[in-house]
Write an enzyme that holds these catalytic residues in place. Sequence first.
Site, PDB file in Angstrom:
ATOM      1  N   LYS A  53       8.440   5.335  -9.350  1.00  0.00           N
ATOM      2  CA  LYS A  53       9.167   5.228  -8.074  1.00  0.00           C
ATOM      3  C   LYS A  53      10.590   5.748  -8.236  1.00  0.00           C
ATOM      4  O   LYS A  53      11.105   6.490  -7.393  1.00  0.00           O
ATOM      5  CB  LYS A  53       9.161   3.774  -7.578  1.00  0.00           C
ATOM      6  CG  LYS A  53       7.802   3.355  -7.044  1.00  0.00           C
ATOM      7  CD  LYS A  53       7.659   1.848  -6.850  1.00  0.00           C
ATOM      8  CE  LYS A  53       6.217   1.516  -6.479  1.00  0.00           C
ATOM      9  NZ  LYS A  53       5.939   0.080  -6.423  1.00  0.00           N
ATOM     10  N   GLN A  97       8.906  -5.545  -7.149  1.00  0.00           N
ATOM     11  CA  GLN A  97       7.602  -5.161  -7.704  1.00  0.00           C
ATOM     12  C   GLN A  97       6.734  -6.404  -7.935  1.00  0.00           C
ATOM     13  O   GLN A  97       7.179  -7.371  -8.544  1.00  0.00           O
ATOM     14  CB  GLN A  97       7.829  -4.400  -9.023  1.00  0.00           C
ATOM     15  CG  GLN A  97       6.574  -3.832  -9.642  1.00  0.00           C
ATOM     16  CD  GLN A  97       5.916  -2.744  -8.794  1.00  0.00           C
ATOM     17  OE1 GLN A  97       6.601  -1.882  -8.241  1.00  0.00           O
ATOM     18  NE2 GLN A  97       4.610  -2.795  -8.664  1.00  0.00           N
ATOM     19  N   ASP A 120       8.532  -1.977   1.664  1.00  0.00           N
ATOM     20  CA  ASP A 120       7.134  -2.227   1.292  1.00  0.00           C
ATOM     21  C   ASP A 120       6.313  -2.691   2.500  1.00  0.00           C
ATOM     22  O   ASP A 120       5.090  -2.674   2.467  1.00  0.00           O
ATOM     23  CB  ASP A 120       7.079  -3.334   0.213  1.00  0.00           C
ATOM     24  CG  ASP A 120       6.625  -2.809  -1.135  1.00  0.00           C
ATOM     25  OD1 ASP A 120       6.106  -1.683  -1.179  1.00  0.00           O
ATOM     26  OD2 ASP A 120       6.798  -3.533  -2.134  1.00  0.00           O
TER      27      ASP A 120
END
Length: 291
Positions: A53, A97, A120
């Site tokens: 990422k 994460q 997200d």
Amino acid sequence: MPAKIIDGTAVARAMRADLEPQIAELKERGVTPGLTVVLVGQHPASQVYVRMKGKACEEAGLRSDTIRLAETTPESELLALIDRLNADPCVHGILVQLPLPRQISTHRVLHRILPGKDVDGFHPENVGKVAAGDPTGFRPATPYGVQQLLVRSGVETRGAHAVIVGRSNIVGRPMASLLLQDGPGGNATVTVCHSRTRDLPSVTRLADILVAAMGKPRFVTADMIRPGAVVIDVGVNRVDDPRKKKGYRLVGDVDFEPALGVASAITPVPGGVGPMTITMLLYNTVQAARQ
Ligand code: NDP
């Protein structure tokens, strides 16, 4: 005729090129879109994802920052960090994460991120917006990537019967919301299957578009696919392979080789949905900076 292979790497590359003018325009206005990724602990796959990422952000000219915290970090410390990132105007997107260590409630953490920075798309406000078809909501990157892959590959979703295997909050459910929306890449008739679905093959065989997102290596066999269906394989599973240096290789949820003889188009693993997921995270970060 063998199925057409849907090349996620190529589509992702084209989509990243399309994003460049938007990033340049923001920079001209003095705004560099910025993503901060928070990694708690040493989960091996998470470390790989976080690195990928960060690299993708840098290549696209986005500001990226990774904050690494110890496995034993108390929840209160992580929540305090999120509060600081929420208040920082240079941080447009925040991504924590997953999975998180046991002492931390994923629910409380995801709820703490400001919805406007939740790239997200896991905050309930964004979940609600996506379900309601509100374009200001952040679409979770993986199903968003699948939808774009379908659109860019010329797969007609309108009126098609899409069957999704898997109902997770990360993939299956938001996938259903997106395919149901009234617009490009939407207007499908959607069926969502899960582990309690009775006679799964009889349902998957009805699919014009079959999305496999269950996390079971090569579970979807050729006889579960309707001839001519488009098959999107979201699964990423490690299987032992002594011929490989690492001792394993990645396979999807679909038994790929036999499926090639039945489907009209199919995504490979790797090189299908994976590259799209990271690309859509970049799109969401740019959207956050614009909004
Ligand atoms: P989850 O484990 O959270 O969900 C799996 C879903 O599959 C559940 O809804 C489960 O049903 C269903 N399922 C499991 N076994 C069966 C079965 N035998 N029959 C029918 N349904 C079944 O996984 P995720 O959604 O997070 O991920 C799915 C896969 O996608 C994984 O391989 C993951 O690695 C991959 N993935 C790939 C990404 C990418 O970028 N390419 C990103 C995210 C995930 P139930 O709810 O009843 O338990």
